[in-house]
Design a protein around this motif. Structure first.
Motif, PDB file in Angstrom:
ATOM      1  N   GLN A  80       0.803  -1.217   0.000  1.00 23.41           N
ATOM      2  CA  GLN A  80       0.000   0.000   0.000  1.00 23.41           C
ATOM      3  C   GLN A  80       0.842   1.277   0.000  1.00 23.41           C
ATOM      4  O   GLN A  80       0.291   2.362   0.207  1.00 23.41           O
ATOM      5  CB  GLN A  80      -0.936  -0.007   1.211  1.00 23.41           C
ATOM      6  N   LEU A  81       2.145   1.175  -0.245  1.00 19.29           N
ATOM      7  CA  LEU A  81       2.969   2.368  -0.346  1.00 19.29           C
ATOM      8  C   LEU A  81       2.937   2.849  -1.796  1.00 19.29           C
ATOM      9  O   LEU A  81       3.596   2.292  -2.670  1.00 19.29           O
ATOM     10  CB  LEU A  81       4.409   2.093   0.090  1.00 19.29           C
ATOM     11  N   CYS A  82       2.149   3.866  -2.038  1.00 19.27           N
ATOM     12  CA  CYS A  82       1.926   4.360  -3.401  1.00 19.27           C
ATOM     13  C   CYS A  82       3.098   5.228  -3.848  1.00 19.27           C
ATOM     14  O   CYS A  82       3.453   6.194  -3.166  1.00 19.27           O
ATOM     15  CB  CYS A  82       0.625   5.174  -3.435  1.00 19.27           C
ATOM     16  N   SER A  83       3.686   4.912  -4.990  1.00 19.35           N
ATOM     17  CA  SER A  83       4.810   5.717  -5.477  1.00 19.35           C
ATOM     18  C   SER A  83       4.356   7.124  -5.845  1.00 19.35           C
ATOM     19  O   SER A  83       5.077   8.091  -5.644  1.00 19.35           O
ATOM     20  CB  SER A  83       5.459   5.031  -6.682  1.00 19.35           C
ATOM     21  N   LYS A  84       3.149   7.243  -6.376  1.00 19.91           N
ATOM     22  CA  LYS A  84       2.582   8.562  -6.724  1.00 19.91           C
ATOM     23  C   LYS A  84       1.602   8.994  -5.618  1.00 19.91           C
ATOM     24  O   LYS A  84       0.460   9.353  -5.884  1.00 19.91           O
ATOM     25  CB  LYS A  84       1.852   8.478  -8.062  1.00 19.91           C
ATOM     26  N   MET A  85       2.069   8.962  -4.390  1.00 20.09           N
ATOM     27  CA  MET A  85       1.180   9.212  -3.261  1.00 20.09           C
ATOM     28  C   MET A  85       0.566  10.606  -3.285  1.00 20.09           C
ATOM     29  O   MET A  85      -0.476  10.847  -2.689  1.00 20.09           O
ATOM     30  CB  MET A  85       1.906   8.992  -1.943  1.00 20.09           C
ATOM     31  N   ARG A  86       1.184  11.527  -4.002  1.00 23.03           N
ATOM     32  CA  ARG A  86       0.623  12.883  -4.048  1.00 23.03           C
ATOM     33  C   ARG A  86      -0.806  12.890  -4.579  1.00 23.03           C
ATOM     34  O   ARG A  86      -1.598  13.761  -4.223  1.00 23.03           O
ATOM     35  CB  ARG A  86       1.499  13.782  -4.909  1.00 23.03           C
ATOM     36  N   PHE A  87      -1.171  11.892  -5.400  1.00 21.50           N
ATOM     37  CA  PHE A  87      -2.527  11.875  -5.962  1.00 21.50           C
ATOM     38  C   PHE A  87      -3.565  11.448  -4.923  1.00 21.50           C
ATOM     39  O   PHE A  87      -4.740  11.785  -5.044  1.00 21.50           O
ATOM     40  CB  PHE A  87      -2.577  10.969  -7.188  1.00 21.50           C
ATOM     41  N   ILE A  88      -3.151  10.679  -3.922  1.00 19.18           N
ATOM     42  CA  ILE A  88      -4.036  10.396  -2.792  1.00 19.18           C
ATOM     43  C   ILE A  88      -4.042  11.594  -1.843  1.00 19.18           C
ATOM     44  O   ILE A  88      -5.093  12.093  -1.442  1.00 19.18           O
ATOM     45  CB  ILE A  88      -3.593   9.129  -2.028  1.00 19.18           C
ATOM     46  N   SER A  89      -2.853  12.070  -1.509  1.00 21.85           N
ATOM     47  CA  SER A  89      -2.722  13.114  -0.496  1.00 21.85           C
ATOM     48  C   SER A  89      -3.379  14.418  -0.919  1.00 21.85           C
ATOM     49  O   SER A  89      -4.002  15.110  -0.095  1.00 21.85           O
ATOM     50  CB  SER A  89      -1.242  13.354  -0.191  1.00 21.85           C
ATOM     51  N   ALA A  90      -3.256  14.786  -2.180  1.00 22.84           N
ATOM     52  CA  ALA A  90      -3.842  16.047  -2.647  1.00 22.84           C
ATOM     53  C   ALA A  90      -5.357  16.040  -2.483  1.00 22.84           C
ATOM     54  O   ALA A  90      -5.969  17.083  -2.199  1.00 22.84           O
ATOM     55  CB  ALA A  90      -3.466  16.285  -4.112  1.00 22.84           C
ATOM     56  N   GLN A  91      -5.960  14.880  -2.632  1.00 21.81           N
ATOM     57  CA  GLN A  91      -7.406  14.778  -2.421  1.00 21.81           C
ATOM     58  C   GLN A  91      -7.762  15.018  -0.956  1.00 21.81           C
ATOM     59  O   GLN A  91      -8.746  15.698  -0.642  1.00 21.81           O
ATOM     60  CB  GLN A  91      -7.895  13.397  -2.846  1.00 21.81           C
ATOM     61  N   PHE A  92      -6.973  14.454  -0.058  1.00 21.69           N
ATOM     62  CA  PHE A  92      -7.229  14.664   1.365  1.00 21.69           C
ATOM     63  C   PHE A  92      -7.074  16.141   1.748  1.00 21.69           C
ATOM     64  O   PHE A  92      -7.817  16.655   2.590  1.00 21.69           O
ATOM     65  CB  PHE A  92      -6.303  13.804   2.217  1.00 21.69           C
TER      66      PHE A  92
END
Length: 321
Positions: free
Chosen positions: A213-225
């Motif tokens: 579950q460690l997303c390499s493009k995590m910014r796409f999850i985080s930006a939504q939050f």
């Protein structure tokens, strides 16, 4: 659509400015000693949350209708290798008293030892735990050296229903680990594991990678939050979903052949419909039959549900039943 997270380059695996902003948003809501681990989906978040809170010989105590027990295809067992101990509940809610049978196994070497109690907020029956109810469970759990996990896939709906802050429903009420729902409150994808204890949080970064579950493009999850949390959009979405459920329940209550079966406290409506009506309605509408024997169905409203859609569905039920 202009979306800054989709422009240029950013460091991978959460080392990006959007993930840092998301962490700050969570800390403003829950407190400084809050550790956040964004993941792809709710089931994965639950598995990760529970894995990090358990020792290998320990089990998870939950409601018999908890999402982790009935709606995750055995993911906690298959992915996390953990045993679930399901206890009878009323309208999906556990109490401190009903936990006693699980506590009787403490110290018995022949049984998996209870290590975590997991409660679902909002429950699978659409009911809501008050802070006092959560605190009573937390006190019973902590008094025996266990931890309390909250599956908060719909935590926003609970906060909206009770008119309380997210912190009042979780950290301040004694929750140790929270699965924070994003997808069910408007995100394209993404949920998060929120840990309130510094020592407990230490291993989650490694477990997240191990769990895939460690997303390499995590910014796409985080930006939504960031967008969901920074200005209260989470609450606006949840209030709307809850309001639409109330409108739906009111409309269905006026149909003689339909009976509302559970308290309508958030964004779920449970009702019994004639079998002939269910068959007709499911040709056009997506909803779950909860109990085929009784005709009980589960109807969910969301941040995107409109009053016109509710009125259309009620009219369809009236015609079909």
């Amino acid at each position: 659509m202009h979306w800054p997270a989709n422009e240029g380059h950013a460091a991978p695996y959460g080392n990006d400015p959007f993930t840092a902003q998301a962490q700050e948003c969570f800390r403003r809501i829950f407190g400084e000693e809050t550790h956040v681990f964004p993941v792809f989906a709710g089931t994965a978040a639950n598995v990760l949350a529970l894995r990090g809170a358990l020792k290998p010989w320990q089990a998870v105590v939950c409601s018999d209708v908890a999402h982790i027990n009935v709606d995750e295809t055995g993911a906690p067992e298959a992915m996390g290798g953990m045993k679930l101990v399901a206890l009878p509940s009323k309208n999906g809610k556990l109490t401190a008293a009903c936990l006693e049978p699980a506590f009787e196994q403490i110290g018995v070497v022949h049984h998996a030892q209870p290590g975590v109690v997991s409660i679902t907020q909002v429950t699978e029956y659409g009911t809501v735990y008050t802070p006092d109810e959560v605190r009573a469970i937390a006190d019973a759990v902590h008094g025996r050296g266990l931890l309390l996990h909250m599956d908060g896939a719909r935590i926003a709906n609970a906060a909206a229903a009770l008119g309380l802050t997210l912190r009042e429903l979780t950290r301040d009420a004694g929750v140790d680990v929270l699965t924070f729902g994003g997808t069910k409150n408007g995100l394209f994808f993404g949920d998060a594991v929120v840990v309130f204890d510094e020592c407990l949080a230490e291993g989650y970064a490694y477990l997240r990678k191990q769990t895939g579950q460690l997303c390499s493009k995590m910014r796409f999850i985080s930006a939504q939050f960031v967008e969901l949390l920074k200005d209260g959009l989470w609450l606006e979405n949840a209030r709307h979903a809850n309001a639409m459920a109330s409108v739906l329940a009111q409309g269905l209550s006026g149909i003689d052949a339909v009976s509302i079966t559970r308290p309508v406290q958030a964004n779920a409506v449970f009702a019994c419909l004639p079998a002939r009506g269910v068959a007709v309605l499911q040709r056009e509408y997506l909803f779950n039959v909860w109990d085929a024997a009784t005709g009980e169905v589960r109807l969910m409203t969301s941040f995107a549900t409109t009053e016109d859609e509710v009125a259309e569905f009620v009219q369809a039920v009236r015609a079909a039943c």
